[in-house]
Design an enzyme around this catalytic site. Sequence first.
Site, PDB file in Angstrom:
ATOM      1  N   GLN A  72       7.156  -5.053 -16.134  1.00  0.00           N
ATOM      2  CA  GLN A  72       6.807  -6.110 -17.087  1.00  0.00           C
ATOM      3  C   GLN A  72       7.746  -6.074 -18.293  1.00  0.00           C
ATOM      4  O   GLN A  72       8.518  -5.132 -18.483  1.00  0.00           O
ATOM      5  CB  GLN A  72       5.363  -5.916 -17.564  1.00  0.00           C
ATOM      6  CG  GLN A  72       5.083  -4.538 -18.144  1.00  0.00           C
ATOM      7  CD  GLN A  72       3.661  -4.084 -17.938  1.00  0.00           C
ATOM      8  OE1 GLN A  72       2.758  -4.864 -17.729  1.00  0.00           O
ATOM      9  NE2 GLN A  72       3.430  -2.781 -17.994  1.00  0.00           N
TER      10      GLN A  72
ATOM     11  N   HIS B 260     -11.225  -0.384 -28.061  1.00  0.00           N
ATOM     12  CA  HIS B 260     -11.168   1.001 -27.598  1.00  0.00           C
ATOM     13  C   HIS B 260     -12.482   1.745 -27.806  1.00  0.00           C
ATOM     14  O   HIS B 260     -12.894   2.537 -26.949  1.00  0.00           O
ATOM     15  CB  HIS B 260     -10.020   1.731 -28.300  1.00  0.00           C
ATOM     16  CG  HIS B 260      -8.666   1.263 -27.862  1.00  0.00           C
ATOM     17  ND1 HIS B 260      -7.680   0.895 -28.740  1.00  0.00           N
ATOM     18  CD2 HIS B 260      -8.146   1.096 -26.625  1.00  0.00           C
ATOM     19  CE1 HIS B 260      -6.607   0.528 -28.069  1.00  0.00           C
ATOM     20  NE2 HIS B 260      -6.866   0.638 -26.782  1.00  0.00           N
TER      21      HIS B 260
ATOM     22  N   GLU C 228      -1.120   5.810 -15.974  1.00  0.00           N
ATOM     23  CA  GLU C 228      -0.498   4.572 -16.455  1.00  0.00           C
ATOM     24  C   GLU C 228       0.700   4.264 -15.562  1.00  0.00           C
ATOM     25  O   GLU C 228       1.612   5.090 -15.434  1.00  0.00           O
ATOM     26  CB  GLU C 228      -0.056   4.742 -17.916  1.00  0.00           C
ATOM     27  CG  GLU C 228       0.889   3.683 -18.441  1.00  0.00           C
ATOM     28  CD  GLU C 228       0.308   2.287 -18.420  1.00  0.00           C
ATOM     29  OE1 GLU C 228       0.854   1.435 -17.669  1.00  0.00           O
ATOM     30  OE2 GLU C 228      -0.678   2.036 -19.141  1.00  0.00           O
TER      31      GLU C 228
ATOM     32  N   ASP D 284       0.340   4.088  -9.639  1.00  0.00           N
ATOM     33  CA  ASP D 284      -0.677   3.067  -9.417  1.00  0.00           C
ATOM     34  C   ASP D 284      -2.058   3.718  -9.473  1.00  0.00           C
ATOM     35  O   ASP D 284      -2.357   4.645  -8.712  1.00  0.00           O
ATOM     36  CB  ASP D 284      -0.432   2.434  -8.046  1.00  0.00           C
ATOM     37  CG  ASP D 284      -1.381   1.289  -7.727  1.00  0.00           C
ATOM     38  OD1 ASP D 284      -2.436   1.176  -8.376  1.00  0.00           O
ATOM     39  OD2 ASP D 284      -1.057   0.500  -6.822  1.00  0.00           O
ATOM     40  N   GLY D 285      -2.903   3.238 -10.384  1.00  0.00           N
ATOM     41  CA  GLY D 285      -4.232   3.820 -10.529  1.00  0.00           C
ATOM     42  C   GLY D 285      -5.071   3.707  -9.278  1.00  0.00           C
ATOM     43  O   GLY D 285      -5.889   4.596  -8.982  1.00  0.00           O
TER      44      GLY D 285
ATOM     45  N   ASP E 207      -8.694   0.736 -18.401  1.00  0.00           N
ATOM     46  CA  ASP E 207      -8.182  -0.030 -19.538  1.00  0.00           C
ATOM     47  C   ASP E 207      -6.981  -0.836 -19.050  1.00  0.00           C
ATOM     48  O   ASP E 207      -5.832  -0.510 -19.328  1.00  0.00           O
ATOM     49  CB  ASP E 207      -7.792   0.949 -20.656  1.00  0.00           C
ATOM     50  CG  ASP E 207      -7.286   0.250 -21.900  1.00  0.00           C
ATOM     51  OD1 ASP E 207      -7.237  -0.992 -21.912  1.00  0.00           O
ATOM     52  OD2 ASP E 207      -6.911   0.952 -22.858  1.00  0.00           O
ATOM     53  N   SER E 208      -7.264  -1.883 -18.307  1.00  0.00           N
ATOM     54  CA  SER E 208      -6.207  -2.619 -17.617  1.00  0.00           C
ATOM     55  C   SER E 208      -5.883  -3.926 -18.316  1.00  0.00           C
ATOM     56  O   SER E 208      -6.653  -4.430 -19.140  1.00  0.00           O
ATOM     57  CB  SER E 208      -6.638  -2.918 -16.179  1.00  0.00           C
ATOM     58  OG  SER E 208      -7.670  -3.885 -16.161  1.00  0.00           O
TER      59      SER E 208
ATOM     60  N   ASP F   1      -4.857  -8.087 -17.518  1.00  0.00           N
ATOM     61  CA  ASP F   1      -5.583  -9.098 -16.747  1.00  0.00           C
ATOM     62  C   ASP F   1      -5.199  -9.057 -15.268  1.00  0.00           C
ATOM     63  O   ASP F   1      -4.162  -8.466 -14.905  1.00  0.00           O
ATOM     64  CB  ASP F   1      -5.306 -10.470 -17.354  1.00  0.00           C
ATOM     65  CG  ASP F   1      -5.793 -10.553 -18.794  1.00  0.00           C
ATOM     66  OD1 ASP F   1      -7.011 -10.636 -18.997  1.00  0.00           O
ATOM     67  OD2 ASP F   1      -4.951 -10.486 -19.718  1.00  0.00           O
TER      68      ASP F   1
ATOM     69  N   PRO G  10       0.706  -6.068 -11.546  1.00  0.00           N
ATOM     70  CA  PRO G  10       0.302  -4.726 -11.111  1.00  0.00           C
ATOM     71  C   PRO G  10      -1.178  -4.426 -11.301  1.00  0.00           C
ATOM     72  O   PRO G  10      -1.703  -3.505 -10.685  1.00  0.00           O
ATOM     73  CB  PRO G  10       1.166  -3.795 -11.967  1.00  0.00           C
ATOM     74  CG  PRO G  10       1.620  -4.619 -13.125  1.00  0.00           C
ATOM     75  CD  PRO G  10       1.717  -6.028 -12.614  1.00  0.00           C
TER      76      PRO G  10
END
Length: 280
Positions: free
Chosen positions: A33, A64, A108, A139-140, A157-158, A160, A164
């Site tokens: 990105q 948060h 992350e 990749d989570g 905590d992604s 939209d 990815p």
Amino acid sequence: MELWLDEALELKNGRALKIKVKEFLHSRTTPFQKIDVFESEGFGRMFTLDGVVMMTEADEFAYHEMIVHVPMMSHPNPEKVLVIGGGDGGTVREVLKHPSVKEVHLCEIDKGVIDVCYEYFPEIANAMKDPRVKHAYEDGAKYVKDYQNYFDCIMVDSSDPVGPAEVLFKRPFYETMANCLKEGGICTTQGESFYYHGPIIRELFNFIPEIFNHCGYYFTVVPTYPSGIIGFTYCSKGPDPYAVVPDPKRVPQGLKYYSAEMHKAAFVLPQFAQKHIVRK
């Protein structure tokens, strides 16, 4: 000449968030990105991913604190925590405010986000340097497959559900998270706005109640997110979110948004939003 940022996420739907920019600080493109950092007029320093606002200094605490303290205060003794995404460090910072925490796994996918935040948001990001924090840059959705019955709490905590992060809104990911939570474990995920993203929320709650013993949806108020609010899914192998009574003595000191009272209130939705939620 005045500079203004028009956030990209809702432009196609005829909706825009417009923020006055004082100074353009940094830009880089990673394999995942484009990251931009600005000094804004009204919200302090901020960064965007592919033109979408991720965090501002003025209101990050509202997001948060709520993604973290709702599950952490619902669990009696959270020791092992996984944060997926969250490369700005704000979620990790809040997790570490709980004295029971022994280890935090931060997964992350884009190390570039962490590097940028270390440089431009050190007061937030430096929490990720705590020795209890284990970093993984992958990749989570794949990372959680390596753990079974391991974590007490998970926070996703992604961004939209495009690019990815799209896989993090699908049923197989939630099934894998359920497998890597201990009995009594809880996960919360970024769950979009009930004003703008009803179809996404309804799709999530078509399968979440089939995977977890209890589930729910709660929200927080963040001026720089679409519609000014952002919601979270609450998925539990333990406590029913609507029955939890947070212990005020366990609330970390110095919070700006979360409280035991706000915890309970955040699950109270307007009537039109309740139609999106199916739960046991």
